[in-house]
Design a protein around this motif. Structure first.
Motif, PDB file in Angstrom:
ATOM      1  N   LYS A 105       0.842  -1.187   0.000  1.00 52.45           N
ATOM      2  CA  LYS A 105       0.000   0.000   0.000  1.00 52.45           C
ATOM      3  C   LYS A 105       0.880   1.241   0.000  1.00 52.45           C
ATOM      4  N   GLN A 112      -0.504   1.039  -8.044  1.00 50.02           N
ATOM      5  CA  GLN A 112      -1.474   1.418  -7.024  1.00 50.02           C
ATOM      6  C   GLN A 112      -2.414   2.516  -7.524  1.00 50.02           C
ATOM      7  N   MET A 130      -5.821   1.531  -9.697  1.00 56.25           N
ATOM      8  CA  MET A 130      -6.869   0.694  -9.114  1.00 56.25           C
ATOM      9  C   MET A 130      -8.221   1.110  -9.676  1.00 56.25           C
ATOM     10  N   GLY A 157     -12.022   2.241 -10.031  1.00 52.65           N
ATOM     11  CA  GLY A 157     -12.830   3.151  -9.222  1.00 52.65           C
ATOM     12  C   GLY A 157     -13.578   4.114 -10.115  1.00 52.65           C
ATOM     13  N   HIS A 194     -10.559  12.818  -8.922  1.00 49.06           N
ATOM     14  CA  HIS A 194     -10.692  12.083  -7.669  1.00 49.06           C
ATOM     15  C   HIS A 194     -10.501  13.069  -6.524  1.00 49.06           C
ATOM     16  N   ILE A 205      -9.872   5.326  -1.441  1.00 50.28           N
ATOM     17  CA  ILE A 205      -9.291   5.076  -2.753  1.00 50.28           C
ATOM     18  C   ILE A 205      -8.765   6.373  -3.376  1.00 50.28           C
ATOM     19  N   ARG A 244      -4.929   7.062  -4.437  1.00 47.47           N
ATOM     20  CA  ARG A 244      -4.546   7.552  -5.764  1.00 47.47           C
ATOM     21  C   ARG A 244      -3.704   8.809  -5.679  1.00 47.47           C
TER      22      ARG A 244
END
Length: 126
Positions: A13, A75, A78, A80, A85, A91, A95
């Motif tokens: 992560k 990463q 991902m 979504g 964003h 999430i 990002r």
């Protein structure tokens, strides 16, 4: 249906700690470069004909920075919602950190290359 085990890069992560990895590697390479130059100038009086240790350290730094950028790139991709964003969801935060880490990795990659340039162009210690 079989459960798909996540790849090792998907299990990592992106956090604030991973955000500082690329600039820290660059700073370490910068320190290594100046220490290598000062020691080789003090002992030999000039840079070595082929600086094997310096090239190995530079390649290792570039590989680690590229690996950090690749993990951040994975990463950031991902699934979504669509961009932008800007919500305060987990999430979106992931990002943002992934994009920031990717940009810092690119900057640090170029910085390592620029730090290594004097060894290529300069052969004498003044």
């Amino acid at each position: 249906m079989r459960d798909r085990r996540p790849h090792w890069s998907e299990r990592l992560k992106v956090t604030l700690w991973t955000l500082i990895v690329p600039p820290t590697i660059w700073a370490g390479h910068f320190l290594f470069s100046y220490l290598w130059a000062s020691i080789s100038c003090a002992k030999v009086g000039a840079f070595a004909t082929f600086p094997t240790l310096f090239v190995a350290g530079t390649v290792l730094a570039l590989i680690l920075i590229a690996l950090s950028g690749w993990i951040a790139w994975n990463q950031g991709r991902m699934p979504g919602g669509r961009a932008p964003h800007e919500d305060s969801t987990d999430i979106d935060r992931l990002r943002f950190l992934a994009k920031s880490t990717l940009l810092l990795a690119g900057l640090s990659f170029v910085a390592v290359l620029f730090t290594a340039l004097p060894v290529i162009y300069l052969r004498d210690c003044l």
